[in-house]
Write an enzyme that holds these catalytic residues in place. Structure first.
Site, PDB file in Angstrom:
ATOM      1  CB  SER A   1      -9.698   1.503  -3.371  1.00 15.16           C
ATOM      2  OG  SER A   1     -10.528   1.431  -4.488  1.00 15.16           O
TER       3      SER A   1
ATOM      4  CE  LYS B   1      -8.324  -0.941   0.358  1.00 10.65           C
ATOM      5  NZ  LYS B   1      -9.756  -0.924   0.025  1.00 10.65           N
TER       6      LYS B   1
END
Lengths: 339, 339, 339, 339
Positions: free
Chosen positions: C210, C155
């Site tokens: 992401s 992330k």
């Protein structure tokens, strides 16, 4: 371009035609009945109901339909996006004989194409200079002073392959607007360089640029006042410093009314303020991944100008790079003197 | 609800807080420094930056965040969609002691919840009557006359399963607005029946309804003037007959200014005219399959009202069924008397 | 991280929890009943139903809700966008005691955060190196060989101000994936440099990155096989060379079935081929101004993988820069040995 | 329609033409070089890159362009929406002389228009019966048995004014599909009534209906096998019970391959399961207010079928009311026998 069939000068006529879909040209008949000579049309400038972004095919549909409907080749500047209250329409700009019953200083029109803007020129100095050169020729050929130019609309190319097409559209509009500004001495060479380098303070107060896949050169239509031409139409323009800056527009409309004039049309440019704020308040147009910021901006400014003028069939085009200050934009009114 | 800690009456206070994201409540601190007593907050009414449609989770995020940030349970009416120039914000409506240095006729606030609106009641007469009954109780308990009510905001439920959720949102707003109109004698029983049957002419001039998955009853906040309460805040309202109808708004703003008042906030409702036309011109909001018509309408009216008031952090909510005439809507101004 | 309370090694457990909205954590109860120890959760990796782009607040909602629902701090990697048939869900990755009834070579998990990625590092070599350094530490601390790593989810942060946020998301994912690839010796220093310079051929076969506003560092979760740990879970991975390249996936699923295994979950990355073509045919994902290309890509690949696996609650994340070849992406299967 | 210039029967030819934009017909030349006789074209069935919803003008653009490019009037069924991996293309269905070198049982084509479907007929029994009547005539005139029909594509009208246009599109597709089903004895009168009343179990296994503003009647193209016609083309069809139901499709493709056949094209219908679930898992297509559910569904099923067939230029059309079971849809393959 300015000596008409009857020997006098040509002046501009402007007919606004409401459309029922992007290919609708049926309103042309009414305009002809009102005096438009279709063989003397110079340009059509319209708003179609597509998304106004990359995959907007309604611009091309409309351009094709109008080229087919008219007996002479014309410049077709179609801008997509009638968000909010805006209403799809086309403005037919033509020439007609001057009319001595009206005072001198009438609106005249001139149009031309630049050379092809090669892919590696797009958005660069050569692009701006090609536009500037053509604008200068238009002025020279028509004899309009720089300060008498009220609207220069440019249809400019974009690139769809290899990279971000939005960026390509923005760069093309930017160079086109800066070219106009340079030709009208709104900016000097130094400012042109700064503008091309990204300084958003450098801008034109009369340019309106739209990018589309339909062209590989820049198509330019110029509207201004000629001191010797007699006719009923006039133009005024102001620059909004942001989307809330309605006072200049209100003053312009009041002045037209005070002169007994009748508003025929508005042309304006809209954009989301690139700082993501308006008067210190955050806006969310640039972080909305569902609706492109140009669609937001047209909807908002379209509402503002329609409310001020009482008319929704107005030309509000998105993407105002160097067309007015960052977050703002030029507004041109076309109006008719009292008879 | 109207006898305050100090023995006098309670009046309403209104603090507008700018937010940086849907869960941002950090501005509360400033409001407290300016005198807000968080334990006396009645309601928060805000705009969040989601799409304002079915899958807008920012409303729930904001409601949860504000409930958590405040020491007492409050009614949270969060409306999604800050299209165009609109700026996300929350208005905190609280009570404070009345202040005899100000004239009588001050703004007061009252809030309550209806019973649960069962799925088969949603949008039906029973729904409208539940709202009407609660509005009547609020008026009775506060002693505000029907003509002294200037704003009634209703958060109402919707259905997400089994059918068209948009339709469910619209029906819920409609019944809520008609219930308000009936309770304030804006309409009679016959008109209520006609409104529920789809007559868009039947409407309230002060109701503002928003639907959301967050509630299963209607939450109602009422703002009006109490003849005996002393305080600095006042409200005014007008009804726009369409999105271009700016004259009533201009007059209201001019009147406030003439009274030496300072505008604190605007609450308005927006909708795409259901006839697909505005003043005879076609609009394309209802046939745009890429952007929901409520988003178009908020962007356009948001531009109009922000330009008129010079402020983008205003409450413009979409879907104005029976909230003003079809295509139009009510606008309420909250303002402060000169000191 | 790998010596459990009982003295043996820790192995990974994976529980998939179906969610009814972004903040729904109610399924945790079922997982606990099935043996999950919430105090040993390392990470939650989920799909939420927002747009997966810049203004997707559902990622933050979900991350907040899961952090609150669990008794220990965890890494929450929430990816927005359940387009097409995809179903919102969260995968809870925890540790549990190894179990000698199962063979060695079990799936283990490790997680850590990098230092803060400053705005001027984002997408640069320093960003990639920070990721690489943390991945190397994770491998070292757990004793997993480079070839035994089957999934590394990262992330990573993005920038919302000053420029194109999409571009910022892409650059952040790119540097993160290249950092993983470098740490696992999938690429050498030279290839890392080429990748950072934009060579899309340089890629990882196990990275999944992401971007989200919720973090200012990179959060990394690594899944791999430990030769000495006994447990029932295994992972396999393949790389699709484009969205149609189903044969590797089919073979992987067949192999799992042939081993008597039961598929627990799929993790995959999707992207629109940047050449605007797939196997020589034009696609329109990159010129669609109404739907972002990542949404198109997730919908399409989500359909493909759901159809092959018979399961729609799978992790398909958009934006696969350097995660598999251009237009393709890695697919990791988590599965359980027969009892 | 079935006695050709050379005295023998006519059989169908199918040429797939890749397009570069909605108005592109340039690929026709290649098809002619490959043997297509443009004067014998019966229909063009294509996918354009618009949104496939109400304001998709690309369908009309394409239909107009193909009508203009062909020397004879043809039926043009253009379906908007090439989401995900799908690639814009047009399939030209023509007649050619039968060829005795190939076995009997060849694919033949027939096409016709119904009477005008008046606004008050749309979606009603009279609409279904008009379609059924025309389909029966097509079968009778060509001598194809009901069980030999493999594909019936219907272009049907919609209403844009006064109400929900999406609903109008769905109702039009529904009545069209039910009319096809009735004409082919897939359903009886009782089932037709139930289908028109909303029973989604009642469906056709070969119908494919698309609604568009371009028509005011239904245009119908039928493809089936004639026992006596000799030619190289064949069709097969299966029904997917949901978007994950790939086994029938895989079997069909395997059978074609086993017969030495070469796949020429796939025609399929896609829809979001109206229960908001697929195999018990929630999907979010029907609550996404940013992307219409038909766009989601085409993207997902397009991915599935492109991956299975290795081809992205396939016809996947959205809105499968009564075309296959709820959430599923028919898939027709056109293929060529080995030479």
């Amino acid at each position: 371009m300015h000596v008409g069939p009857a020997g006098g000068m040509n002046v501009a006529s402007v007919h606004r035609i409401i459309t029922t879909d992007p290919a609708d040209t049926s309103g042309l008949l009414d305009a002809v009945e009102q005096g438009l000579d279709p063989s003397r049309v110079i340009a059509v400038v319209g708003k179609t109901e597509g998304n106004g972004c990359v995959n907007d095919f309604t611009r091309g549909m409309a351009a094709t339909a109008w080229q087919a409907a008219l007996p002479v080749p014309v410049i077709a500047v179609m801008s997509g996006g009638t968000e909010g209250v805006l209403s799809p329409h086309v403005t037919v700009i033509a020439e007609e004989d001057e009319d001595d019953r009206h005072p001198a200083g009438a609106l005249v029109v001139a149009a031309a194409r630049t050379m092809t803007i090669a892919a590696d020129m797009l958005g660069q100095r050569a692009h701006a200079e090609a536009v500037a050169s053509t604008v200068r020729q238009l002025r020279a050929s028509t004899g309009i002073g720089t300060e008498d130019v009220h609207f220069v609309v440019v249809k400019c190319p974009l690139r769809t392959l290899g990279g971000d097409t939005y960026t390509s559209m923005a760069a093309s509009r930017a160079a086109s607007a800066l070219g106009v500004a340079r030709a009208l001495d709104e900016i000097d060479d130094d400012e042109l360089a700064r503008g091309l380098a990204g300084d958003t303070d450098v801008h034109s107060g009369v340019a309106s640029a739209s990018a589309g896949v339909e062209v590989d050169c820049c198509e330019i239509v110029l509207l201004g006042h000629h001191p010797d031409a007699h006719g009923p139409l006039r133009a005024s323009h102001v620059v909004m410093r942001d989307a809330l800056d309605i006072h200049p527009v209100q003053r312009m409309l009041t002045d037209i009314e005070a002169a007994g004039g009748r508003l025929l049309h508005l042309f304006a440019k809209a954009e989301a303020d690139p700082t993501s704020t308006i008067r210190g308040r955050r806006h969310t147009m640039l972080t909305d991944s569902d609706i492109h910021s140009t669609r937001h901006a047209r909807a908002a400014l379209g509402g503002v100008l329609a409310a001020l003028s009482g008319e929704t069939a107005i030309y509000v085009s998105g993407g105002a790079e160097h067309q007015g200050p960052a977050g703002g934009g030029p507004v041109t009114a076309i109006w008719r003197l009292p008879d």
